[in-house]
Design a protein around this motif. Sequence first.
Motif, short mmCIF file in Angstrom:
data_model
loop_
_atom_site.label_atom_id
_atom_site.label_comp_id
_atom_site.label_asym_id
_atom_site.label_seq_id
_atom_site.Cartn_x
_atom_site.Cartn_y
_atom_site.Cartn_z
N UNK A 45 9.59 4.22 -0.17
CA UNK A 45 9.26 3.21 -1.18
C UNK A 45 10.36 2.17 -1.37
N UNK A 46 11.61 2.60 -1.41
CA UNK A 46 12.72 1.68 -1.66
C UNK A 46 12.82 0.63 -0.57
N UNK A 47 12.69 1.04 0.68
CA UNK A 47 12.78 0.10 1.80
C UNK A 47 11.64 -0.91 1.78
N UNK A 48 10.44 -0.44 1.56
CA UNK A 48 9.28 -1.33 1.53
C UNK A 48 9.38 -2.30 0.37
N UNK A 49 9.86 -1.82 -0.76
CA UNK A 49 9.96 -2.68 -1.94
C UNK A 49 10.92 -3.84 -1.68
N UNK A 50 12.01 -3.60 -0.97
CA UNK A 50 12.95 -4.68 -0.63
C UNK A 50 12.27 -5.74 0.22
N UNK B 133 3.67 0.73 2.85
CA UNK B 133 3.63 -0.26 3.92
C UNK B 133 3.03 -1.54 3.38
N UNK B 134 3.18 -2.61 4.14
CA UNK B 134 2.63 -3.91 3.75
C UNK B 134 1.54 -4.28 4.73
N UNK C 108 0.83 -1.21 0.00
CA UNK C 108 0.00 0.00 0.00
C UNK C 108 0.86 1.25 0.00
N UNK C 109 0.31 2.33 -0.53
CA UNK C 109 0.97 3.63 -0.55
C UNK C 109 0.02 4.65 0.04
N UNK C 110 0.57 5.51 0.91
CA UNK C 110 -0.23 6.55 1.55
C UNK C 110 0.67 7.73 1.91
N UNK C 111 0.30 8.88 1.47
CA UNK C 111 1.02 10.12 1.79
C UNK C 111 2.51 10.03 1.48
N UNK D 220 2.64 -3.05 8.53
CA UNK D 220 4.00 -2.69 8.92
C UNK D 220 4.07 -1.19 9.19
N UNK D 221 5.25 -0.76 9.60
CA UNK D 221 5.51 0.67 9.70
C UNK D 221 5.44 1.28 8.30
N UNK D 222 5.31 2.58 8.24
CA UNK D 222 5.36 3.28 6.95
C UNK D 222 6.82 3.57 6.65
N UNK D 223 7.26 3.18 5.44
CA UNK D 223 8.64 3.37 5.01
C UNK D 223 8.69 4.14 3.71
#
Length: 61
Positions: A45-50, A23-24, A16-19, A40-43
């Motif tokens: 984009x690069x961190x979440x994608x990994x 997050x997952x 998901x993407x927000x603001x 999960x926490x909000x990260x």
Amino acid sequence: MVEYTCGCEDTFYELCREAGLTYIRRITRLDGAVQAIHETYRWRCEETHEVWIALLNGEAQ
């Protein structure tokens, strides 16, 4: 929502993407009824994608 795994399983995931952050979300069901939703926490984009790729490859912990 940006991406997701197959919703036909009892446990499935959404990327998901927000603001500007991502997050997952993990959704678990029993007999078709949602039992739990965890996020999960909000990260960035690069961190979440990994983490998302590791999840899809069965490597996430």
